[in-house]
Scaffold this motif. Structure first.
Motif, short mmCIF file in Angstrom:
data_model
loop_
_atom_site.label_atom_id
_atom_site.label_comp_id
_atom_site.label_asym_id
_atom_site.label_seq_id
_atom_site.Cartn_x
_atom_site.Cartn_y
_atom_site.Cartn_z
N HIS A 190 6.02 0.44 -6.89
CA HIS A 190 6.24 0.34 -5.15
C HIS A 190 7.71 1.24 -5.10
O HIS A 190 9.22 0.62 -6.04
N SER A 191 8.40 1.56 -4.16
CA SER A 191 9.92 2.15 -4.00
C SER A 191 11.15 0.68 -3.78
O SER A 191 12.02 0.63 -4.38
N ARG A 192 10.65 -0.95 -3.82
CA ARG A 192 10.95 -1.65 -3.50
C ARG A 192 11.32 -2.51 -4.54
O ARG A 192 11.92 -3.71 -4.70
N VAL A 210 3.28 8.37 -7.59
CA VAL A 210 4.32 7.95 -6.56
C VAL A 210 4.38 9.65 -6.10
O VAL A 210 5.43 9.80 -5.13
N LYS A 212 6.27 12.13 -6.73
CA LYS A 212 7.66 12.63 -7.45
C LYS A 212 7.25 13.17 -8.83
O LYS A 212 6.96 12.95 -9.47
#
Length: 279
Positions: A190-192, A210, A212
């Motif tokens: 994920h984003s982290r 995601v 994107k």
């Protein structure tokens, strides 16, 4: 190594054909057609297009589509009331709430107003729990479609390392649970996540979810990996840089024409299943 595109169009056509036959049998037995209610809030162009496409596919499969458009200013309370009314209507067998809803609405509250037996899109907590525990219920349609694609192309997840990029409650998380149920070793990124490319390079199966465009680069892909692109972005591109990834992957889904057709096919299949269960 020979790479192959992994379209879902043929599989979707097979599912829809079988679904149409079951829908005809349901009509013969009950005198009515299976019914899918589609609820949309506002007039987001992409959402309007998706709902129209799903309604057209319903007609081809012998399923009645009830369209419930609501204005942009609809409140959470009003949306929940509308969904509950459909949940209580015996003539409706499945409910699809088009997402995302406008930002001022509590989407989770609206999803939870869907009766479990009509959650043919697999978005409620009940459906997620059923997927996680291997109990009867409806799969989230995109993750469920992904699993059907893997099966159709002879990809056995057991013992393989699957990396799911994205943790949304209706895509990334249920995809991880369904892969885990097939005995894959699953990593959810994920984003982290730190050093994401290095983690993806260890994957035998990559699921990109995601939102994107062309986020996953070709040199992230381990030679011979199976790449499932569950993204759809402006310009008809997915979350994976397809041309870059193609030389590395053994199988890779195109966008469009990969996961999308199987998602809709599964929605129709589960609607007919819900109709039989309610009859």
């Amino acid at each position: 190594m020979t790479s192959r595109s992994m379209p879902g169009t043929d599989l979707a056509a097979t599912i829809v054909k079988a679904t149409a036959e079951r829908a005809a049998e349901f009509e013969r037995l009950t005198g009515t057609k299976p019914c899918l209610a589609t609820v949309i809030v506002g007039d987001d162009p992409a959402s309007v297009t998706y709902v129209k496409m799903k309604r057209n596919r319903c007609a081809k499969a012998g399923i009645t589509s009830r369209h419930v458009p609501l204005p942009e200013e609809t409140t959470t309370e009003q949306l929940v009331a509308a969904v509950r009314e459909l949940s209580e209507d015996p003539s409706v067998h499945g409910i699809l709430l088009q997402h995302p809803v406008p930002a001022h609405i509590d989407e989770r509250a609206a999803f939870e107003a869907i009766a479990p037996g009509k959650d043919v899109d697999g978005v409620t907590m009940h459906s997620f729990a059923a997927m996680s525990f291997g109990e009867p219920g409806f799969a989230s349609c995109t993750p469920g479609g992904i699993m059907r694609l893997l099966e159709d192309y002879g990809v056995e997840p057991s013992g393989k390392h699957a990396v799911v990029i994205g943790r949304s409650p209706i895509l990334g998380k249920p995809a991880a649970m369904l892969l885990l149920a097939k005995d894959a070793t699953v990593t959810v990124c994920h984003s982290r996540t730190r050093d994401l490319p290095s983690i993806v390079r260890t994957a035998d199966i990559v699921v990109a979810a995601v939102g994107k465009p062309e986020f996953v680069k070709g040199d992230w892909i381990k030679p011979g990996a199976v790449v499932i692109d569950a993204g759809y972005n402006e310009g008809n591109v997915g979350d994976v840089a397809y041309a870059e990834a193609l030389p590395h992957a053994s199988l890779i889904t195109p966008v469009p024409g990969g996961v999308g057709p199987t998602t809709i096919a599964l929605l129709l299949e589960q609607t007919v299943t819900a109709a039989f269960a309610a009859s």
